[in-house]
Design a protein around this motif. Structure first.
Motif, mmCIF file in Angstrom:
data_model
loop_
_atom_site.group_PDB
_atom_site.id
_atom_site.type_symbol
_atom_site.label_atom_id
_atom_site.label_comp_id
_atom_site.label_asym_id
_atom_site.label_seq_id
_atom_site.Cartn_x
_atom_site.Cartn_y
_atom_site.Cartn_z
ATOM 1 N N ALA A 1 32.480 41.978 42.015
ATOM 2 C CA ALA A 1 32.866 40.996 43.031
ATOM 3 C C ALA A 1 34.367 41.033 43.260
ATOM 4 C CB ALA A 1 32.426 39.597 42.616
ATOM 5 N N PHE A 2 35.120 41.181 42.178
ATOM 6 C CA PHE A 2 36.579 41.232 42.329
ATOM 7 C C PHE A 2 36.984 42.480 43.120
ATOM 8 C CE2 PHE A 2 41.012 41.451 41.394
ATOM 9 C CZ PHE A 2 41.401 40.124 41.217
ATOM 10 N N SER A 3 36.420 43.632 42.750
ATOM 11 C CA SER A 3 36.766 44.879 43.443
ATOM 12 C C SER A 3 36.421 44.828 44.922
ATOM 13 C CB SER A 3 36.024 46.058 42.798
ATOM 14 O OG SER A 3 36.457 46.276 41.487
ATOM 15 N N LEU A 4 35.270 44.255 45.243
ATOM 16 C CA LEU A 4 34.778 44.282 46.621
ATOM 17 C C LEU A 4 35.329 43.168 47.495
ATOM 18 C CD1 LEU A 4 31.040 45.109 45.812
ATOM 19 C CD2 LEU A 4 32.674 46.647 46.939
ATOM 20 N N MET A 5 35.780 42.058 46.883
ATOM 21 C CA MET A 5 36.087 40.877 47.678
ATOM 22 C C MET A 5 37.515 40.342 47.535
ATOM 23 S SD MET A 5 33.324 40.297 49.393
ATOM 24 C CE MET A 5 33.894 38.747 50.079
ATOM 25 N N ALA A 6 38.193 40.616 46.436
ATOM 26 C CA ALA A 6 39.495 39.965 46.202
ATOM 27 C C ALA A 6 40.507 40.308 47.291
ATOM 28 C CB ALA A 6 40.040 40.336 44.827
ATOM 29 N N GLY A 7 40.593 41.577 47.664
ATOM 30 C CA GLY A 7 41.551 41.969 48.697
ATOM 31 C C GLY A 7 41.278 41.273 50.017
ATOM 32 N N TYR A 8 40.023 41.216 50.406
ATOM 33 C CA TYR A 8 39.635 40.542 51.640
ATOM 34 C C TYR A 8 40.037 39.068 51.601
ATOM 35 C CZ TYR A 8 36.561 38.265 55.033
ATOM 36 O OH TYR A 8 36.072 37.491 56.051
ATOM 37 N N LEU A 9 39.789 38.419 50.482
ATOM 38 C CA LEU A 9 40.061 36.986 50.372
ATOM 39 C C LEU A 9 41.558 36.673 50.439
ATOM 40 C CD1 LEU A 9 37.441 36.255 47.592
ATOM 41 C CD2 LEU A 9 37.345 35.365 49.938
ATOM 42 N N VAL A 10 42.365 37.412 49.701
ATOM 43 C CA VAL A 10 43.803 37.083 49.696
ATOM 44 C C VAL A 10 44.440 37.430 51.035
ATOM 45 C CG1 VAL A 10 44.002 37.254 47.188
ATOM 46 C CG2 VAL A 10 44.475 39.284 48.592
ATOM 47 N N ARG A 11 43.903 38.442 51.726
ATOM 48 C CA ARG A 11 44.424 38.734 53.070
ATOM 49 C C ARG A 11 44.167 37.567 54.016
ATOM 50 N NH1 ARG A 11 42.430 43.912 51.880
ATOM 51 N NH2 ARG A 11 40.509 43.551 53.067
ATOM 52 N N ARG A 12 43.124 36.814 53.755
ATOM 53 C CA ARG A 12 42.806 35.629 54.553
ATOM 54 C C ARG A 12 43.435 34.366 53.965
ATOM 55 N NH1 ARG A 12 38.635 36.383 58.262
ATOM 56 N NH2 ARG A 12 38.235 34.127 58.262
ATOM 57 N N GLN A 13 44.288 34.538 52.948
ATOM 58 C CA GLN A 13 45.015 33.416 52.320
ATOM 59 C C GLN A 13 44.066 32.421 51.643
ATOM 60 O OE1 GLN A 13 48.579 33.279 52.108
ATOM 61 N NE2 GLN A 13 48.069 35.383 52.678
ATOM 62 N N ILE A 14 42.971 32.930 51.078
ATOM 63 C CA ILE A 14 42.028 32.097 50.338
ATOM 64 C C ILE A 14 42.310 32.244 48.850
ATOM 65 C CG2 ILE A 14 39.589 31.713 49.773
ATOM 66 C CD1 ILE A 14 38.924 32.920 52.557
ATOM 67 N N PRO A 15 42.649 31.166 48.148
ATOM 68 C CA PRO A 15 42.892 31.259 46.703
ATOM 69 C C PRO A 15 41.650 31.751 45.966
ATOM 70 C CG PRO A 15 43.649 29.154 47.570
ATOM 71 C CD PRO A 15 42.853 29.796 48.655
ATOM 72 N N VAL A 16 41.889 32.495 44.882
ATOM 73 C CA VAL A 16 40.803 33.114 44.121
ATOM 74 C C VAL A 16 40.910 32.712 42.654
ATOM 75 C CG1 VAL A 16 39.893 35.317 43.248
ATOM 76 C CG2 VAL A 16 40.575 35.103 45.652
ATOM 77 N N VAL A 17 39.788 32.262 42.104
ATOM 78 C CA VAL A 17 39.631 32.105 40.657
ATOM 79 C C VAL A 17 38.552 33.089 40.224
ATOM 80 C CG1 VAL A 17 38.910 30.579 38.769
ATOM 81 C CG2 VAL A 17 40.310 29.680 40.653
ATOM 82 N N PHE A 18 38.834 33.904 39.223
ATOM 83 C CA PHE A 18 37.850 34.879 38.767
ATOM 84 C C PHE A 18 37.386 34.553 37.350
ATOM 85 C CE2 PHE A 18 41.974 36.659 37.528
ATOM 86 C CZ PHE A 18 41.763 36.976 36.195
ATOM 87 N N LEU A 19 36.214 35.046 37.021
ATOM 88 C CA LEU A 19 35.706 34.991 35.651
ATOM 89 C C LEU A 19 34.923 36.261 35.384
ATOM 90 C CD1 LEU A 19 32.329 34.259 35.526
ATOM 91 C CD2 LEU A 19 33.231 32.212 36.623
ATOM 92 N N GLY A 20 34.785 36.614 34.108
ATOM 93 C CA GLY A 20 33.991 37.779 33.752
ATOM 94 C C GLY A 20 34.596 39.107 34.150
ATOM 95 N N VAL A 21 35.894 39.160 34.411
ATOM 96 C CA VAL A 21 36.546 40.406 34.827
ATOM 97 C C VAL A 21 37.055 41.139 33.596
ATOM 98 C CG1 VAL A 21 38.542 41.369 36.024
ATOM 99 C CG2 VAL A 21 37.101 39.666 37.159
ATOM 100 N N ASN A 22 36.641 42.386 33.442
ATOM 101 C CA ASN A 22 37.065 43.201 32.313
ATOM 102 C C ASN A 22 38.179 44.179 32.663
ATOM 103 O OD1 ASN A 22 35.117 42.869 29.787
ATOM 104 N ND2 ASN A 22 33.919 42.566 31.637
ATOM 105 N N GLY A 23 38.309 44.533 33.927
ATOM 106 C CA GLY A 23 39.331 45.470 34.337
ATOM 107 C C GLY A 23 40.723 44.870 34.308
#
Length: 321
Positions: free
Chosen positions: A91-113
């Motif tokens: 989810a982070f790989s596929l969506m984080a870039g899209y979200l921050v480009r739209r200025q949407i704050p992101v909280v992640f969990l379960g990320v190992n990378g």
């Protein structure tokens, strides 16, 4: 700052109702997702509008991920959320870039990378929980449970989650030692290889410790349900099977271990989200690792493997069934 953050995590700040999207790497029938989503709902659901969107990347072939991500992005654009919670690496790989480009704050969990795989980890709109299996703690614990046994097979699928976790801790080595125990680490997405390692483990090892086993496919490239794998492993293994995650412990599954809790990860992520929804900037909230593990055991598994826990370990453990 860390002490202040931990104190703030104990309460849910008051704020006006807002829209939150939870984007799961996998699907709601997968127990890890179900547990952390339930925790998020319990923490945020009464005060905010929660929408859960699934990328389904454990069941869909990788060739279909971009199309699925585009569909989820369309849903996000329509919802215009105030914040997004991302579950796990895909989810982070596929969506984080899209979200921050739209200025949407992101909280992640379960990320190992780490930052090399996920550059958006350094973005000021991003914070969350880096998931890390308790490798050393599990081996130290299991040596006590098994009476100083010293040969362990660590068996995982060859998913981004497991590759990241193993490489960060062990580097490129697949043979290692911890607390006097020798470890062989096997990552595979092939059903026959995974099962063969289980069936012959008694020839080389005192126990198996499993990671995730949800990207495994058969020779016809068909998805193999995790329950099918674990049922066969439980039936035919001649050494006990333990787990790094509590969701894999239960009837005809793993017997126990010192585990990461999806419920706790979800609660922590929801409390970080509450801070942001109340006006705290994400870059003022330090990213953290999994806060704590817990001992979990299956009563039927203990009977199957003729295992007994010390009174101290038993008093600290949760039991299923």
């Amino acid at each position: 700052m860390r002490f202040l953050l931990l104190a703030l995590l104990l309460v849910s700040p008051l704020c006006f109702a807002k829209t939150v999207v939870v984007i799961e790497s996998y699907h709601d029938a997968y127990q890890w997702d179900a547990d952390y989503i339930a925790a998020i709902q319990s923490e945020l659901g009464e005060s905010h509008e929660i929408h859960v969107l699934a990328l389904d990347t454990k069941r869909l072939p990788k060739s279909e991920w971009p199309q699925q991500a585009a569909s989820v992005q369309e849903r996000v654009a329509a919802l215009q959320p105030d914040l997004a919670i991302l579950g796990d690496d895909n989810a982070f790989s596929l969506m984080a870039g899209y979200l921050v480009r739209r200025q949407i704050p992101v909280v992640f969990l379960g990320v190992n990378g780490g930052p090399n795989q996920h550059p958006e980890l350094a973005h000021p709109l991003v914070t969350g929980i880096l998931e890390r299996p308790f490798f050393a703690e599990n081996v130290r614990h299991l040596r006590k449970v098994l009476g100083q046994s010293d040969r362990f097979l660590i068996l995982m699928d060859d998913s981004p989650t497991m590759r990241n976790a193993v490489t960060e801790y062990f580097g490129e080595e697949r043979e290692s030692s911890l607390y006097g125990a020798s470890l062989d680490i096997v990552l595979t997405n092939d059903r026959d290889t995974w099962l063969q390692k289980v069936f012959t483990a008694h020839e080389h090892y005192d126990a198996i410790i499993v990671g995730t086993h949800h990207t495994i496919r058969d020779q016809a490239d068909r998805y193999v349900p995790p329950a099918e794998l674990m049922n066969r492993a439980f039936a035919y293994a001649q050494v006990p099977i333990f787990s790094f995650w509590d969701i894999f412990i239960g009837k005809q599954q793993s017997v126990g271990g010192f585990t990461v809790s999806a419920h706790q990860e979800g609660l922590t992520a929801a409390r970080l989200a509450s801070l942001i929804l109340s006006g705290v900037a994400p870059d003022r909230i330090p990213q953290m690792r999994s806060l704590s593990g817990h001992y979990v055991y299956s009563r039927s598994g203990m009977a199957h493997w003729n295992l007994e826990l010390s009174s101290l370990i038993s008093s600290q453990s949760s039991f299923v069934e």
